[in-house]
Design an enzyme around this catalytic site. Sequence first.
Site, PDB file in Angstrom:
ATOM      1  N   ASP A   8      -2.088   4.430   8.727  1.00  0.00           N
ATOM      2  CA  ASP A   8      -1.608   4.792   7.379  1.00  0.00           C
ATOM      3  C   ASP A   8      -1.964   3.702   6.386  1.00  0.00           C
ATOM      4  O   ASP A   8      -1.634   2.533   6.589  1.00  0.00           O
ATOM      5  CB  ASP A   8      -0.081   4.983   7.423  1.00  0.00           C
ATOM      6  CG  ASP A   8       0.433   5.751   6.224  1.00  0.00           C
ATOM      7  OD1 ASP A   8      -0.397   6.255   5.433  1.00  0.00           O
ATOM      8  OD2 ASP A   8       1.658   5.865   6.079  1.00  0.00           O
TER       9      ASP A   8
ATOM     10  N   HIS B 108      -1.133  17.152   5.283  1.00  0.00           N
ATOM     11  CA  HIS B 108      -0.484  16.185   4.385  1.00  0.00           C
ATOM     12  C   HIS B 108      -1.471  15.494   3.446  1.00  0.00           C
ATOM     13  O   HIS B 108      -1.214  15.367   2.245  1.00  0.00           O
ATOM     14  CB  HIS B 108       0.273  15.153   5.230  1.00  0.00           C
ATOM     15  CG  HIS B 108       0.882  14.038   4.452  1.00  0.00           C
ATOM     16  ND1 HIS B 108       1.906  14.221   3.559  1.00  0.00           N
ATOM     17  CD2 HIS B 108       0.609  12.706   4.431  1.00  0.00           C
ATOM     18  CE1 HIS B 108       2.240  13.061   3.027  1.00  0.00           C
ATOM     19  NE2 HIS B 108       1.463  12.118   3.537  1.00  0.00           N
TER      20      HIS B 108
HETATM   21 FE1  N7H Z   1       1.674  10.081   3.103  1.00  0.00          FE
HETATM   22  N1  N7H Z   1       2.111  10.384   7.838  1.00  0.00           N
HETATM   23  O1  N7H Z   1       2.039   9.684   8.792  1.00  0.00           O
HETATM   24  O2  N7H Z   1       2.309  11.578   7.985  1.00  0.00           O
HETATM   25  N2  N7H Z   1       0.368   9.718   4.626  1.00  0.00           N
HETATM   26  N3  N7H Z   1       3.228   9.939   4.350  1.00  0.00           N
HETATM   27  N4  N7H Z   1       2.970  10.251   1.513  1.00  0.00           N
HETATM   28  N5  N7H Z   1       0.123  10.065   1.779  1.00  0.00           N
HETATM   29  C1  N7H Z   1      -0.980   9.557   4.505  1.00  0.00           C
HETATM   30  O3  N7H Z   1      -4.655   8.358   4.066  1.00  0.00           O
HETATM   31  C2  N7H Z   1       3.188   9.831   5.729  1.00  0.00           C
HETATM   32  C3  N7H Z   1       4.328  10.225   1.577  1.00  0.00           C
HETATM   33  C4  N7H Z   1       0.215  10.235   0.403  1.00  0.00           C
HETATM   34  O4  N7H Z   1      -6.007   9.952  -0.369  1.00  0.00           O
HETATM   35  C5  N7H Z   1      -1.551   9.366   5.805  1.00  0.00           C
HETATM   36  O5  N7H Z   1      -3.954   6.305   4.242  1.00  0.00           O
HETATM   37  C6  N7H Z   1       4.534   9.701   6.236  1.00  0.00           C
HETATM   38  C7  N7H Z   1       4.893  10.444   0.265  1.00  0.00           C
HETATM   39  C8  N7H Z   1      -1.099  10.110  -0.186  1.00  0.00           C
HETATM   40  O6  N7H Z   1      -6.500  11.308   1.243  1.00  0.00           O
HETATM   41  C9  N7H Z   1      -0.528   9.417   6.708  1.00  0.00           C
HETATM   42  C10 N7H Z   1       5.377   9.737   5.158  1.00  0.00           C
HETATM   43  C11 N7H Z   1       3.823  10.609  -0.583  1.00  0.00           C
HETATM   44  C12 N7H Z   1      -1.963   9.869   0.861  1.00  0.00           C
HETATM   45  C13 N7H Z   1       0.694   9.668   5.979  1.00  0.00           C
HETATM   46  C14 N7H Z   1       4.552   9.886   3.983  1.00  0.00           C
HETATM   47  C15 N7H Z   1       2.625  10.454   0.209  1.00  0.00           C
HETATM   48  C16 N7H Z   1      -1.173   9.835   2.076  1.00  0.00           C
HETATM   49  C17 N7H Z   1      -3.036   9.183   6.145  1.00  0.00           C
HETATM   50  C18 N7H Z   1       6.851   9.640   5.083  1.00  0.00           C
HETATM   51  C19 N7H Z   1       3.802  10.857  -2.067  1.00  0.00           C
HETATM   52  C20 N7H Z   1      -3.469   9.640   0.742  1.00  0.00           C
HETATM   53  C21 N7H Z   1      -3.483   7.748   6.003  1.00  0.00           C
HETATM   54  C22 N7H Z   1       7.605   9.234   6.064  1.00  0.00           C
HETATM   55  C23 N7H Z   1       4.751  11.422  -2.742  1.00  0.00           C
HETATM   56  C24 N7H Z   1      -4.221  10.950   0.800  1.00  0.00           C
HETATM   57  C25 N7H Z   1      -4.078   7.441   4.663  1.00  0.00           C
HETATM   58  C26 N7H Z   1      -5.701  10.716   0.537  1.00  0.00           C
HETATM   59  C27 N7H Z   1      -1.699   9.587   3.326  1.00  0.00           C
HETATM   60  C28 N7H Z   1       1.988   9.909   6.489  1.00  0.00           C
HETATM   61  C29 N7H Z   1       5.068   9.987   2.718  1.00  0.00           C
HETATM   62  C30 N7H Z   1       1.354  10.499  -0.312  1.00  0.00           C
HETATM   63  C31 N7H Z   1      -0.738   9.222   8.214  1.00  0.00           C
HETATM   64  C32 N7H Z   1       4.961   9.557   7.670  1.00  0.00           C
HETATM   65  C33 N7H Z   1       6.377  10.481  -0.066  1.00  0.00           C
HETATM   66  C34 N7H Z   1      -1.422  10.222  -1.666  1.00  0.00           C
END
Ligand code: N7H
Length: 515
Positions: free
Chosen positions: A223, A363
């Site tokens: 992440d 996601h």
């Molecule tokens: Fe997320 N996960 O493990 O599921 N997120 N996120 N997120 N997220 C991303 O791309 C995760 C949350 C964004 O540019 C990855 O760096 C978890 C909120 C955005 O392609 C993974 C939680 C918000 C991106 C996770 C969580 C976002 C992103 C892939 C909460 C905004 C970039 C790794 C517990 C409101 C997308 C990566 C792009 C990526 C996870 C929360 C937003 C693995 C577990 C609350 C913008």
Amino acid sequence: MKLSSLSIFISLAIHAALAAPEIKRASSDPILINPPGFPSLPSSRTTKFAPQGATTLNLNDIQGDILIGMTKIKELFFFFSIKDAATFKSKLGSDIHSLVTNTNQLLPGSSNVPVTAVNIAFSNTGLLALNVTDDLQDPDFVSGQFAEAINLGDAGTSNWVPEFAGTNIHGVFLLAASDVQDIDTQLANIQQILGDSITEIYRLSGAARPGNEQGHEHFGYLDGVSNPAVQGFDNGTRPQPTAIDSGSFILGTGKDKGRPDWTTGGSFLVFRQLQQKVPEFNKYVQDNALNVPGLSQEENTDLFGARLIGRWKSGAPIDLAPLRDDPALGADKQRNNNFNYDHPDVPGFDVKSNQTLCPFSAHVRKTRPRATLGAEDGPGDAHHIIRSGIPYGPEVTDAEASSNQSSTDPSLERGLAFVAYQSNIASGFKFIQQSWIDNARFPSPVAGTTGNTTGVDPIIGRVGGSATDAPRVITGTDPLDTNKAFTIDSEFVISRGGEYFFSPPISALSGRLST
Ligand code: N7H
């Protein structure tokens, strides 16, 4: 129908696997992690001389946490309330100011890396307590997060940490180090300086996960790979996507105009404590393993999980590795963010309707649709945040992981201390949460036709907010039948609340905020 979907899927998979891998590992920094695949930080020296034509950011004045992403080894969030504004102001200008870590100090090549990095940010009620009433031009910051719980999809504030439910938190210290003891020492120092002028409201300790899980969040996925490159900071370090105007994140720079002068170099910090139900997530993924021919049961299970997220556990994007994880791709920072869901060289591929490689509901596609809406970084892709959070809580215990239990021990809590920086909360975090994550119709499944609704984000989306605990229904996850609906009847992520803060430029600590 199924056969033709399968052959399209396999031919796209072969097409996507063509580029040659190249793995490079940068040297590690004392207080930051640098797992393979994370974007490289620019060096302290070169960033002072930003590339010609780029917006030059004053990295000596921008607080260190804002641009460096999800890279801390250990981090403490210490939330406080101001009891004696006069003393606090005086100590802020005289002592705290010089403790606060700037961006240059944390970059590779810095000769001034602190043992414990210190950052500070204020809520709106915190600025008011300091008698700073200037209009920072962000209505959400002024309302605070408590007023927004239902708008953000939370089930009211019943699951919130009680200390977040209200407007009592005036500020937060972010302390980062390689060792908890160093953090404790610095916190004691700060408390000694500020004395009774502040009182502790709440604290949360985060830590990068151990061993090979370093850089991975609690569900197991790498992440922080896709934080945007920022003009004037790390533009030109990665092939794609193009660097984003610094004004999307840093006030008074790039396209961001019209704020009070003293806020230049600051950023709005959204904090959310997001609990993760890891055994429950793992069980759901196992129970819904896909049936793609040629893949083992385990591979079909992993594929389902990866299609919920849009990346594999290694960080490899499924848009480029649609069948199996590709750890070399996940580790390759030149390639692991170089995709936009479009494949113009594949005959007949329509990015607005094709989700065989990556579901619309995944996601990462929900939170950043890239070319799904048309030209990348056009109006439809203008909502950028820099994610700078860190996991918190213990690893899953053997008892929790055992097959007959598959539920989180109620006495344990783990999750993500979510931190997002942006120059405007309404078009950054809040827009992504409300208009994309919690919007079951986003992105539209098949432009101009009546395909099944995409569904809310399977990881963090909620249907309806308020008291509704309606099951979430998503489509696109089965590559052989993207209309197939999956029902998710439990939540994998529970909001425990948070607050909105302003992370001021360091100069304001001894200037506007202490006078
Ligand atoms: Fe997320 N996960 O493990 O599921 N997120 N996120 N997120 N997220 C991303 O791309 C995760 C949350 C964004 O540019 C990855 O760096 C978890 C909120 C955005 O392609 C993974 C939680 C918000 C991106 C996770 C969580 C976002 C992103 C892939 C909460 C905004 C970039 C790794 C517990 C409101 C997308 C990566 C792009 C990526 C996870 C929360 C937003 C693995 C577990 C609350 C913008």
